[in-house]
Design a protein around this motif. Structure first.
Motif, mmCIF file in Angstrom:
data_model
loop_
_atom_site.group_PDB
_atom_site.id
_atom_site.type_symbol
_atom_site.label_atom_id
_atom_site.label_comp_id
_atom_site.label_asym_id
_atom_site.label_seq_id
_atom_site.Cartn_x
_atom_site.Cartn_y
_atom_site.Cartn_z
ATOM 1 N N LEU A 126 0.807 -1.220 0.000
ATOM 2 C CA LEU A 126 0.000 0.000 0.000
ATOM 3 C C LEU A 126 0.840 1.270 0.000
ATOM 4 C CD1 LEU A 126 -2.800 -0.998 2.554
ATOM 5 C CD2 LEU A 126 -2.894 -1.038 0.056
ATOM 6 N N ARG A 127 1.983 1.255 0.674
ATOM 7 C CA ARG A 127 2.774 2.475 0.834
ATOM 8 C C ARG A 127 3.925 2.594 -0.142
ATOM 9 N NH1 ARG A 127 4.254 3.018 7.070
ATOM 10 N NH2 ARG A 127 5.123 4.958 6.233
ATOM 11 N N LEU A 128 4.305 1.500 -0.788
ATOM 12 C CA LEU A 128 5.452 1.556 -1.702
ATOM 13 C C LEU A 128 5.097 1.079 -3.112
ATOM 14 C CD1 LEU A 128 8.524 1.947 -2.195
ATOM 15 C CD2 LEU A 128 8.816 -0.450 -1.507
ATOM 16 N N GLU A 129 4.636 -0.156 -3.219
ATOM 17 C CA GLU A 129 4.459 -0.752 -4.545
ATOM 18 C C GLU A 129 3.320 -0.110 -5.343
ATOM 19 O OE1 GLU A 129 5.594 -5.296 -4.505
ATOM 20 O OE2 GLU A 129 4.535 -4.813 -2.650
ATOM 21 N N LEU A 130 2.154 0.011 -4.729
ATOM 22 C CA LEU A 130 1.034 0.607 -5.461
ATOM 23 C C LEU A 130 1.292 2.075 -5.834
ATOM 24 C CD1 LEU A 130 -2.216 -0.878 -3.852
ATOM 25 C CD2 LEU A 130 -1.404 -1.141 -6.200
#
Length: 215
Positions: A126-130
């Protein structure tokens, strides 16, 4: 009657049908986006899942929209429902492909660093990949939106909403009074709606993309 006079005389009806057309596309696009993101998140870490997703999108986009609409009419009847199902079905594929491409394209070193800092798999997603994959995902959404804008015209085949009714009406009366005007007015209307929606999505992409990765 000239095209301008035709549009002026039927402006109220055309504007209402344009609203219906845009509403149908936007709502089904939202449904397709949600479905594609969920599926993409579930499969992108698996090589066989990615392969299956790519195969699914390739096969799905080859299905004739007319044929699918005919099947849906036979199963669920006429009206809005078969139109929504058909558009959501086709809308998923371009977005799903870009979700997988975007997530698999995130630098694995960044993911490992995040995990090493104690971030959970969900938090990393949620905080990096997306966020890093978001521009690629939104490109898929824009492609899907343009595709659905055209496919939505076929909704008239099932008595669905939108400008497609004017196109079918004109074709059925080809050679009659205002038949060509009916087709041209609806077609130009769909093109204008496509431009408007793409512009809105482009602005939305820039507003929702992290400043550090904006192009």
């Amino acid at each position: 009657m000239g095209l301008v006079e035709f549009v002026q005389d039927r402006w109220t009806v055309l504007s209402f049908l344009a609203y219906q057309h845009m509403s149908l596309v936007v709502q089904t696009l939202a449904i397709a986006t949600a479905i594609a993101v969920v599926i993409g998140v579930l499969i992108y870490r698996s090589s066989w899942g990615v392969a299956a997703g790519n195969t699914l999108t390739a096969i799905g986009l080859t299905i004739p929209s007319y044929a699918l609409m005919g099947v849906l009419v036979g199963v669920v009847g006429l009206g809005v429902l078969p139109s929504v199902i058909m558009l959501a079905f086709f809308g998923v594929f371009p977005i799903l492909r870009n979700v997988v491409v975007g997530l698999t394209g995130v630098d694995k070193a960044l993911v490992e660093s995040a995990r090493g800092m104690g971030m959970s798999r969900l938090s990393t997603l949620l905080r990096l990949e997306l966020p890093l994959a978001w521009p690629v995902i939104m490109t898929g959404v824009r492609v899907s939106a343009q595709m659905l804008m055209g496919i939505a015209a076929i909704a008239a085949f099932a008595l669905g909403p939108g400008l497609g009714g004017y196109i079918f009406s004109g074709i059925s009366r080809m050679g009659g009074a205002n038949a060509t005007n009916s087709i041209v007015a609806a077609t130009v209307g769909i093109l204008i709606l496509a431009i408007i929606l793409d512009t809105v999505l482009n602005v939305l992409t820039r507003l929702t993309t992290a400043r550090g990765i904006r192009v």
